[in-house]
Design a protein around this motif. Structure first.
Motif, mmCIF file in Angstrom:
data_model
loop_
_atom_site.group_PDB
_atom_site.id
_atom_site.type_symbol
_atom_site.label_atom_id
_atom_site.label_comp_id
_atom_site.label_asym_id
_atom_site.label_seq_id
_atom_site.Cartn_x
_atom_site.Cartn_y
_atom_site.Cartn_z
ATOM 1 N N ASN A 52 98.244 99.888 79.264
ATOM 2 C CA ASN A 52 98.322 99.630 77.852
ATOM 3 C C ASN A 52 98.705 98.378 77.848
ATOM 4 O O ASN A 52 99.423 97.870 78.516
ATOM 5 C CB ASN A 52 99.267 100.477 77.085
ATOM 6 N N VAL A 53 97.951 97.433 76.749
ATOM 7 C CA VAL A 53 98.151 95.935 76.778
ATOM 8 C C VAL A 53 98.492 95.879 75.179
ATOM 9 O O VAL A 53 97.556 96.536 74.451
ATOM 10 C CB VAL A 53 97.115 95.110 76.994
ATOM 11 N N HIS A 54 99.160 94.774 74.832
ATOM 12 C CA HIS A 54 99.508 94.365 73.584
ATOM 13 C C HIS A 54 99.710 93.096 73.345
ATOM 14 O O HIS A 54 100.640 92.519 74.315
ATOM 15 C CB HIS A 54 100.755 95.017 72.930
ATOM 16 N N VAL A 55 99.169 92.253 72.424
ATOM 17 C CA VAL A 55 99.089 90.754 72.451
ATOM 18 C C VAL A 55 99.226 90.467 71.035
ATOM 19 O O VAL A 55 98.669 90.998 70.200
ATOM 20 C CB VAL A 55 97.848 90.051 73.010
ATOM 21 N N VAL A 56 100.134 89.565 70.614
ATOM 22 C CA VAL A 56 100.350 88.783 69.268
ATOM 23 C C VAL A 56 99.880 87.416 69.553
ATOM 24 O O VAL A 56 100.205 86.601 70.256
ATOM 25 C CB VAL A 56 101.812 88.982 68.905
ATOM 26 N N LEU A 57 98.993 87.138 68.544
ATOM 27 C CA LEU A 57 98.279 85.883 68.276
ATOM 28 C C LEU A 57 98.758 85.305 66.972
ATOM 29 O O LEU A 57 98.769 86.132 66.248
ATOM 30 C CB LEU A 57 97.035 85.736 68.527
ATOM 31 N N GLU A 58 98.753 83.886 67.005
ATOM 32 C CA GLU A 58 99.270 83.070 66.049
ATOM 33 C C GLU A 58 98.356 81.899 65.690
ATOM 34 O O GLU A 58 97.650 81.211 66.625
ATOM 35 C CB GLU A 58 100.737 82.638 66.178
ATOM 36 N N GLU A 61 106.217 92.746 59.858
ATOM 37 C CA GLU A 61 105.721 92.512 58.489
ATOM 38 C C GLU A 61 105.088 90.948 58.361
ATOM 39 O O GLU A 61 104.347 90.673 57.542
ATOM 40 C CB GLU A 61 106.945 92.432 57.511
ATOM 41 N N THR A 62 105.348 90.106 59.446
ATOM 42 C CA THR A 62 104.568 88.913 59.694
ATOM 43 C C THR A 62 103.286 88.984 60.210
ATOM 44 O O THR A 62 102.396 88.102 60.254
ATOM 45 C CB THR A 62 105.364 87.848 60.619
ATOM 46 N N ILE A 63 102.792 90.328 60.667
ATOM 47 C CA ILE A 63 101.519 90.472 61.073
ATOM 48 C C ILE A 63 100.448 91.110 60.274
ATOM 49 O O ILE A 63 100.814 92.141 59.638
ATOM 50 C CB ILE A 63 101.691 91.272 62.329
ATOM 51 N N THR A 64 99.721 90.492 59.909
ATOM 52 C CA THR A 64 98.754 90.877 58.742
ATOM 53 C C THR A 64 97.442 91.284 59.058
ATOM 54 O O THR A 64 96.595 91.922 58.158
ATOM 55 C CB THR A 64 98.681 89.559 57.679
ATOM 56 N N TYR A 65 97.031 91.320 60.384
ATOM 57 C CA TYR A 65 95.975 91.888 60.932
ATOM 58 C C TYR A 65 96.025 92.409 62.260
ATOM 59 O O TYR A 65 96.864 91.904 63.272
ATOM 60 C CB TYR A 65 94.870 91.036 61.001
ATOM 61 N N ALA A 66 95.704 93.699 62.515
ATOM 62 C CA ALA A 66 95.651 94.371 63.857
ATOM 63 C C ALA A 66 94.287 94.627 64.319
ATOM 64 O O ALA A 66 93.522 95.390 63.566
ATOM 65 C CB ALA A 66 96.694 95.489 63.683
ATOM 66 N N GLU A 67 94.073 94.379 65.435
ATOM 67 C CA GLU A 67 92.702 94.500 65.851
ATOM 68 C C GLU A 67 93.071 95.637 66.894
ATOM 69 O O GLU A 67 93.786 95.490 67.986
ATOM 70 C CB GLU A 67 92.215 93.480 66.771
ATOM 71 N N VAL A 110 105.117 81.685 57.793
ATOM 72 C CA VAL A 110 104.516 82.076 58.943
ATOM 73 C C VAL A 110 103.030 81.763 58.827
ATOM 74 O O VAL A 110 102.500 82.330 58.066
ATOM 75 C CB VAL A 110 104.955 83.564 59.122
ATOM 76 N N PRO A 111 102.621 81.394 60.069
ATOM 77 C CA PRO A 111 101.148 80.936 60.168
ATOM 78 C C PRO A 111 100.346 82.456 60.265
ATOM 79 O O PRO A 111 101.056 83.524 60.591
ATOM 80 C CB PRO A 111 100.869 80.361 61.515
ATOM 81 N N ARG A 112 99.396 82.265 60.118
ATOM 82 C CA ARG A 112 98.323 83.685 60.190
ATOM 83 C C ARG A 112 98.696 84.357 61.593
ATOM 84 O O ARG A 112 98.567 83.721 62.668
ATOM 85 C CB ARG A 112 96.725 83.554 60.212
ATOM 86 N N ARG A 113 99.064 85.592 61.595
ATOM 87 C CA ARG A 113 99.427 86.413 62.870
ATOM 88 C C ARG A 113 98.846 87.723 62.769
ATOM 89 O O ARG A 113 98.818 88.360 62.042
ATOM 90 C CB ARG A 113 101.145 86.332 62.855
ATOM 91 N N ALA A 114 98.299 87.882 64.184
ATOM 92 C CA ALA A 114 97.634 89.220 64.409
ATOM 93 C C ALA A 114 97.925 89.751 65.467
ATOM 94 O O ALA A 114 98.572 89.078 66.678
ATOM 95 C CB ALA A 114 95.964 88.879 64.268
ATOM 96 N N CYS A 115 97.743 90.900 65.888
ATOM 97 C CA CYS A 115 98.179 91.664 67.043
ATOM 98 C C CYS A 115 96.928 92.439 67.765
ATOM 99 O O CYS A 115 95.980 92.656 66.803
ATOM 100 C CB CYS A 115 99.262 92.731 67.012
ATOM 101 N N LEU A 116 96.807 92.482 68.840
ATOM 102 C CA LEU A 116 95.773 93.023 69.575
ATOM 103 C C LEU A 116 96.339 94.227 70.488
ATOM 104 O O LEU A 116 97.146 93.997 71.091
ATOM 105 C CB LEU A 116 94.987 92.161 70.269
ATOM 106 N N ASP A 117 95.561 95.293 70.469
ATOM 107 C CA ASP A 117 96.005 96.504 70.991
ATOM 108 C C ASP A 117 95.039 96.912 71.986
ATOM 109 O O ASP A 117 93.728 96.978 71.609
ATOM 110 C CB ASP A 117 96.486 97.655 69.958
#
Length: 200
Positions: A171-177, A51-57, A156-163
């Protein structure tokens, strides 16, 4: 090191993971269970609340096979920790620049960091109809189709994940803040030296 060198910090990678599908239906066919397992284990290990992730690339190649698998795997991984619907915007840099093959993931990271820098989410282009093989209404995701302000999620700072996934099932998954600079203490300020240039 970046702070010490006075380098600009665009964002921080707070979690990353990868796995391999093993045998699949083909060299380009992703595996739903592998992708789901990667995201679930990474979030559990790093104690990340989806829920802290507000954008998913997304990898998001616009295919009938790959996109629904990616959507289902991330949706299932998010739903394991959250029942909230339509809180996370999704997009793919491929709608802007095409598929850059091996450079696809780094292009996605650059897009994310620029979005964090400008505190805006950019639209995913050329999406007229959502993929019919995935139920967006009953998922954590919605397709971002407009340029809009990217707000933080509480404390929580802006947080996004990248798939991302590659040939033969990697498969790679990264979470950036977003990086937020903390105020320097007076003790740290005392240690700073400045060069005063005086003409000879």
């Amino acid at each position: 090191d970046a702070k010490k060198d006075h380098d600009h910090i665009y964002g921080c990678i707070i979690a990353s993971g990868l796995n391999q599908d093993g045998k699949t239906n083909g060299i380009t066919a992703p595996n739903l269970e592998s992708q789901k397992e990667l995201v679930e284990s990474l979030y559990a290990r790093k104690q990340i609340d989806p829920e802290t992730i507000t954008y998913a690339e997304f990898h998001g190649t616009g295919t009938k096979l790959g996109d629904p698998i990616e959507l289902e795997s991330l949706s299932a991984a998010f739903a394991k920790k959250s029942k909230k619907k339509n809180f996370c915007a999704i997009g793919s840099v491929k709608s802007n620049i095409g598929h850059t093959s091996a450079a696809g993931t780094i292009a996605s990271i650059q897009k994310l960091l620029l979005c964090m820098k400008h505190q805006e989410l950019v639209p995913t282009l050329h999406v007229k109809e959502p993929n019919q093989h995935f139920n967006f209404q009953d998922s954590p995701f919605y397709i971002n189709r407009e340029n809009k302000r990217w707000f933080t999620n509480g404390d929580v700072p802006r947080r996004a994940c990248l798939d991302s996934f590659g040939f033969s099932g990697t498969n790679v998954h990264v979470v950036l803040e977003d990086y937020t600079e903390k105020a320097e203490s007076s003790k740290e300020r005392e240690k700073q030296w400045n060069l005063f240039v005086l003409s000879a």
